[in-house]
Design an enzyme around this catalytic site. Structure first.
Site, short mmCIF file in Angstrom:
data_model
loop_
_atom_site.label_atom_id
_atom_site.label_comp_id
_atom_site.label_asym_id
_atom_site.label_seq_id
_atom_site.Cartn_x
_atom_site.Cartn_y
_atom_site.Cartn_z
N LYS A 87 0.81 -1.23 0.00
CA LYS A 87 0.00 0.00 0.00
C LYS A 87 0.85 1.28 0.00
CE LYS A 87 -3.87 -2.28 2.34
NZ LYS A 87 -4.89 -2.16 3.41
N TYR A 91 -12.62 -2.18 -3.60
CA TYR A 91 -13.06 -2.28 -2.20
C TYR A 91 -14.58 -2.24 -2.08
CZ TYR A 91 -8.42 -1.98 0.02
OH TYR A 91 -7.15 -2.24 0.48
N ASN A 149 -1.92 0.14 6.74
CA ASN A 149 -1.40 -1.11 7.30
C ASN A 149 -0.52 -1.88 6.31
OD1 ASN A 149 -3.42 -2.08 5.67
ND2 ASN A 149 -4.44 -3.30 7.24
N HIS A 194 -2.21 -5.63 1.71
CA HIS A 194 -3.52 -6.28 1.60
C HIS A 194 -3.28 -7.69 1.05
CE1 HIS A 194 -7.64 -7.18 0.26
NE2 HIS A 194 -7.06 -7.66 -0.83
N GLU A 253 -9.72 -10.91 -7.42
CA GLU A 253 -8.76 -9.82 -7.23
C GLU A 253 -7.57 -9.94 -8.19
OE1 GLU A 253 -9.82 -9.02 -2.52
OE2 GLU A 253 -7.81 -9.64 -3.04
#
Ligand code: CMP
Length: 138
Positions: free
Chosen positions: A9, A49, A112, A115, A126
């Site tokens: 990320k 998302y 964080n 993913h 995905e």
């Protein structure tokens, strides 16, 4: 063999720790069989998302994931989905086990660092969202 989709990320690309994260991925026994650095558009992020669109944090999540480059990857191993989830650690870094990517690198529950797909069905969806089969070299 199983495949899973990983995203490194913007908080991690911003700090130039994608190499450190890749080392942790490879040391866990996951093979990086596809990888590219991209900037997600707002529309792409909303679609990716989509399952979280009713959540209170959805707008912030879209804003964050489009705030800088991400590295999208396909990881392969036996039980890659659960192995990568274990390697990442808990979503909230405060709850992540020692030695996990999020414990070592994540800044917050939102920033964080990584993913990973949460099920076999979502892994396929995905991976197909970001990659064509010819871009994946197992
Ligand atoms: P990820 O695995 O990318 O999937 C959805 C993301 O929403 C999750 O990681 C978190 O980074 C982010 N998120 C932000 N706030 C929250 C929250 N309060 N609870 C769960 N996930 C959150």
């Amino acid at each position: 063999m199983e495949r899973t989709l990983s995203i490194i990320k913007p908080d991690a690309t911003r700090r130039s720790i994608t190499g450190k994260i890749n080392s942790m991925i490879e040391e866990a026994g996951l093979c990086i069989i596809a990888q590219k650095r991209i900037l997600l558009s707002e529309l792409e992020a909303e679609e990716f998302y989509g399952v979280h669109k009713e959540r209170p944090f959805f707008r912030d999540l879209v804003k964050f994931i489009t705030s800088g480059p991400v590295v999208v990857q396909v990881l392969e191993a036996e039980n890659a989905i659960s192995l990568y989830r274990k390697t990442m650690g808990a979503t909230n870094p405060k709850e992540a086990e020692v030695g996990t990517i999020r414990e070592a690198h994540a800044e917050s529950i939102e920033a964080n660092s990584v993913h990973g797909s949460d099920s076999a069905e979502n892994a396929i969806k995905e991976i197909n969202f970001f990659f064509e089969e010819k871009e994946i070299v197992g």
